[in-house]
Structure formats: structure tokens, C-alpha cells
Scaffold this motif. Structure first.
Motif, PDB file in Angstrom:
ATOM      1  N   LEU A 228       0.829  -1.202   0.000  1.00 59.72           N
ATOM      2  CA  LEU A 228       0.000   0.000   0.000  1.00 59.72           C
ATOM      3  C   LEU A 228       0.867   1.256   0.000  1.00 59.72           C
ATOM      4  CD1 LEU A 228      -2.734   1.421   0.149  1.00 59.72           C
ATOM      5  CD2 LEU A 228      -2.639   1.144   2.643  1.00 59.72           C
ATOM      6  N   VAL A 229       1.925   1.251   0.796  1.00 64.18           N
ATOM      7  CA  VAL A 229       2.814   2.420   0.862  1.00 64.18           C
ATOM      8  C   VAL A 229       3.433   2.694  -0.515  1.00 64.18           C
ATOM      9  CG1 VAL A 229       4.924   3.339   1.892  1.00 64.18           C
ATOM     10  CG2 VAL A 229       3.278   2.123   3.319  1.00 64.18           C
ATOM     11  N   MET A 230       3.877   1.639  -1.196  1.00 65.48           N
ATOM     12  CA  MET A 230       4.450   1.803  -2.532  1.00 65.48           C
ATOM     13  C   MET A 230       3.440   2.442  -3.481  1.00 65.48           C
ATOM     14  SD  MET A 230       4.488   0.376  -5.923  1.00 65.48           S
ATOM     15  CE  MET A 230       3.567  -1.103  -5.678  1.00 65.48           C
ATOM     16  N   LEU A 231       2.212   1.959  -3.445  1.00 62.28           N
ATOM     17  CA  LEU A 231       1.176   2.514  -4.324  1.00 62.28           C
ATOM     18  C   LEU A 231       0.934   3.994  -4.029  1.00 62.28           C
ATOM     19  CD1 LEU A 231      -1.694  -0.118  -4.638  1.00 62.28           C
ATOM     20  CD2 LEU A 231      -0.303   0.854  -6.459  1.00 62.28           C
ATOM     21  N   LEU A 232       0.836   4.342  -2.764  1.00 65.04           N
ATOM     22  CA  LEU A 232       0.572   5.734  -2.387  1.00 65.04           C
ATOM     23  C   LEU A 232       1.726   6.655  -2.782  1.00 65.04           C
ATOM     24  CD1 LEU A 232      -1.095   5.152   1.088  1.00 65.04           C
ATOM     25  CD2 LEU A 232      -2.220   5.734  -1.065  1.00 65.04           C
ATOM     26  N   VAL A 233       2.955   6.194  -2.564  1.00 63.15           N
ATOM     27  CA  VAL A 233       4.123   6.996  -2.943  1.00 63.15           C
ATOM     28  C   VAL A 233       4.193   7.135  -4.461  1.00 63.15           C
ATOM     29  CG1 VAL A 233       6.656   7.043  -2.949  1.00 63.15           C
ATOM     30  CG2 VAL A 233       5.422   6.468  -0.854  1.00 63.15           C
ATOM     31  N   LEU A 234       3.943   6.042  -5.182  1.00 64.41           N
ATOM     32  CA  LEU A 234       3.986   6.076  -6.647  1.00 64.41           C
ATOM     33  C   LEU A 234       2.925   7.019  -7.213  1.00 64.41           C
ATOM     34  CD1 LEU A 234       5.198   5.016  -9.276  1.00 64.41           C
ATOM     35  CD2 LEU A 234       3.667   3.040  -9.085  1.00 64.41           C
ATOM     36  N   ILE A 235       1.705   6.934  -6.716  1.00 59.51           N
ATOM     37  CA  ILE A 235       0.628   7.815  -7.193  1.00 59.51           C
ATOM     38  C   ILE A 235       0.964   9.273  -6.888  1.00 59.51           C
ATOM     39  CG2 ILE A 235      -1.791   8.478  -6.824  1.00 59.51           C
ATOM     40  CD1 ILE A 235      -2.336   5.410  -6.413  1.00 59.51           C
ATOM     41  N   SER A 236       1.524   9.531  -5.720  1.00 58.77           N
ATOM     42  CA  SER A 236       1.928  10.901  -5.368  1.00 58.77           C
ATOM     43  C   SER A 236       3.000  11.415  -6.322  1.00 58.77           C
ATOM     44  CB  SER A 236       2.447  10.954  -3.929  1.00 58.77           C
ATOM     45  OG  SER A 236       1.448  10.573  -3.031  1.00 58.77           O
ATOM     46  N   GLY A 237       4.017  10.601  -6.569  1.00 59.86           N
ATOM     47  CA  GLY A 237       5.090  11.011  -7.474  1.00 59.86           C
ATOM     48  C   GLY A 237       4.605  11.233  -8.893  1.00 59.86           C
ATOM     49  N   LEU A 238       3.768  10.331  -9.381  1.00 56.90           N
ATOM     50  CA  LEU A 238       3.221  10.491 -10.734  1.00 56.90           C
ATOM     51  C   LEU A 238       2.353  11.740 -10.834  1.00 56.90           C
ATOM     52  CD1 LEU A 238       2.279   6.767 -11.400  1.00 56.90           C
ATOM     53  CD2 LEU A 238       4.047   8.070 -12.610  1.00 56.90           C
ATOM     54  N   SER A 239       1.585  12.013  -9.793  1.00 58.37           N
ATOM     55  CA  SER A 239       0.748  13.222  -9.782  1.00 58.37           C
ATOM     56  C   SER A 239       1.604  14.488  -9.840  1.00 58.37           C
ATOM     57  CB  SER A 239      -0.137  13.243  -8.538  1.00 58.37           C
ATOM     58  OG  SER A 239      -0.997  12.135  -8.526  1.00 58.37           O
ATOM     59  N   LEU A 240       2.729  14.460  -9.137  1.00 54.32           N
ATOM     60  CA  LEU A 240       3.648  15.607  -9.198  1.00 54.32           C
ATOM     61  C   LEU A 240       4.249  15.750 -10.595  1.00 54.32           C
ATOM     62  CD1 LEU A 240       5.411  15.322  -5.728  1.00 54.32           C
ATOM     63  CD2 LEU A 240       3.758  17.071  -6.470  1.00 54.32           C
ATOM     64  N   TRP A 241       4.518  14.632 -11.261  1.00 54.72           N
ATOM     65  CA  TRP A 241       5.002  14.701 -12.646  1.00 54.72           C
ATOM     66  C   TRP A 241       3.959  15.342 -13.565  1.00 54.72           C
ATOM     67  CZ3 TRP A 241       9.512  14.807 -14.690  1.00 54.72           C
ATOM     68  CH2 TRP A 241      10.580  14.123 -14.115  1.00 54.72           C
ATOM     69  N   VAL A 242       2.690  15.010 -13.340  1.00 58.27           N
ATOM     70  CA  VAL A 242       1.617  15.633 -14.144  1.00 58.27           C
ATOM     71  C   VAL A 242       1.620  17.138 -13.907  1.00 58.27           C
ATOM     72  CG1 VAL A 242      -0.874  15.792 -14.501  1.00 58.27           C
ATOM     73  CG2 VAL A 242       0.193  13.547 -14.192  1.00 58.27           C
ATOM     74  N   TRP A 243       1.697  17.538 -12.662  1.00 58.60           N
ATOM     75  CA  TRP A 243       1.730  18.962 -12.317  1.00 58.60           C
ATOM     76  C   TRP A 243       2.939  19.633 -12.979  1.00 58.60           C
ATOM     77  CZ3 TRP A 243       2.359  20.922  -6.580  1.00 58.60           C
ATOM     78  CH2 TRP A 243       2.186  22.306  -6.541  1.00 58.60           C
ATOM     79  N   TYR A 244       4.098  18.996 -12.888  1.00 54.87           N
ATOM     80  CA  TYR A 244       5.312  19.520 -13.522  1.00 54.87           C
ATOM     81  C   TYR A 244       5.115  19.654 -15.039  1.00 54.87           C
ATOM     82  CZ  TYR A 244      10.150  19.629 -15.178  1.00 54.87           C
ATOM     83  OH  TYR A 244      11.316  19.963 -15.799  1.00 54.87           O
ATOM     84  N   GLY A 245       4.484  18.656 -15.636  1.00 58.13           N
ATOM     85  CA  GLY A 245       4.211  18.710 -17.077  1.00 58.13           C
ATOM     86  C   GLY A 245       3.352  19.897 -17.445  1.00 58.13           C
ATOM     87  N   PHE A 246       2.350  20.204 -16.616  1.00 57.26           N
ATOM     88  CA  PHE A 246       1.521  21.386 -16.866  1.00 57.26           C
ATOM     89  C   PHE A 246       2.337  22.671 -16.711  1.00 57.26           C
ATOM     90  CE2 PHE A 246      -2.281  18.684 -16.244  1.00 57.26           C
ATOM     91  CZ  PHE A 246      -2.988  19.077 -17.372  1.00 57.26           C
ATOM     92  N   MET A 247       3.193  22.707 -15.710  1.00 56.18           N
ATOM     93  CA  MET A 247       4.015  23.902 -15.496  1.00 56.18           C
ATOM     94  C   MET A 247       4.968  24.148 -16.665  1.00 56.18           C
ATOM     95  SD  MET A 247       4.861  23.442 -11.434  1.00 56.18           S
ATOM     96  CE  MET A 247       6.010  24.784 -11.379  1.00 56.18           C
ATOM     97  N   LYS A 248       5.489  23.067 -17.238  1.00 59.13           N
ATOM     98  CA  LYS A 248       6.428  23.176 -18.354  1.00 59.13           C
ATOM     99  C   LYS A 248       5.741  23.108 -19.715  1.00 59.13           C
ATOM    100  CE  LYS A 248      10.348  23.431 -16.199  1.00 59.13           C
ATOM    101  NZ  LYS A 248      11.255  24.544 -16.384  1.00 59.13           N
ATOM    102  N   ASP A 249       4.428  22.887 -19.713  1.00 57.69           N
ATOM    103  CA  ASP A 249       3.644  22.764 -20.947  1.00 57.69           C
ATOM    104  C   ASP A 249       4.211  21.658 -21.844  1.00 57.69           C
ATOM    105  OD1 ASP A 249       1.464  23.424 -22.546  1.00 57.69           O
ATOM    106  OD2 ASP A 249       2.648  24.829 -23.756  1.00 57.69           O
TER     107      ASP A 249
END
Length: 86
Positions: free
Chosen positions: A36-57
Motif C-alpha cells: 500500500l505504501v508503494m502505491l501511495l508513494v507512486l501515485i503521489s510522485g506520478l501526480s507531481l510529474w503531471v503537475w510539472y508537465g503542466f508547469m512546463k507545458d
């Protein structure tokens, strides 16, 4: 090879990496080996990548990581459903 093509290929491979695990969990209805911890950390990290992608267009970053978030949220839902019954 073009930068965007490289990014798209890398994103596709990364995004589909958890699909075999999701299929296995759905078929077997068993999440005992999933962290469960791995899943939560992975989803958090991937979500931050999405946010970063929006910031960098950067569409390849946004699309590939958003898809990966959906796959892993699906796995998290399976975890919650099947963990209760096991």
C-alpha cells in the motif's frame, strides 16, 4: 530521434509498466503481495510529474503520467476492495 518522440516512447513504456500487475490482481483477486505504501508513494510522485508537465507545458509528460496515475489508482481501488475480502 526527435525529443518528443523519445519522450512519448519513454512515457508509453513507463505508463504501461503496471498494467500486467493490475491484470494479475483483477484475475486473482489477491493483493497480498502489493505494498500500500508503494502505491501511495507512486501515485503521489506520478501526480507531481503531471503537475510539472503542466508547469512546463510538456504534453508527453502530462499524458503519460496522467495515464499512469489512472492505472495505479485502479490498482489502489482493487487493493481496497480485495484486501477487505481476504
Amino acid at each position: 530521434m526527435n525529443e518528443n518522440t523519445l519522450g512519448i516512447i519513454a512515457g508509453i513504456l513507463t505508463s504501461i509498466s503496471m498494467i500486467p500487475q493490475l491484470i494479475k490482481v483483477i484475475r486473482e483477486k489477491n493483493v497480498d503481495e502489493i505494498s500500500l505504501v508503494m502505491l501511495l508513494v507512486l501515485i503521489s510522485g506520478l501526480s507531481l510529474w503531471v503537475w510539472y508537465g503542466f508547469m512546463k507545458d510538456e504534453l508527453p509528460i502530462i499524458v503519460s503520467n496522467a495515464f499512469a496515475v489512472l492505472v495505479n489508482i485502479s490498482l489502489l481501488i482493487c487493493y481496497m476492495l480485495y484486501k477487505k475480502s481476504s
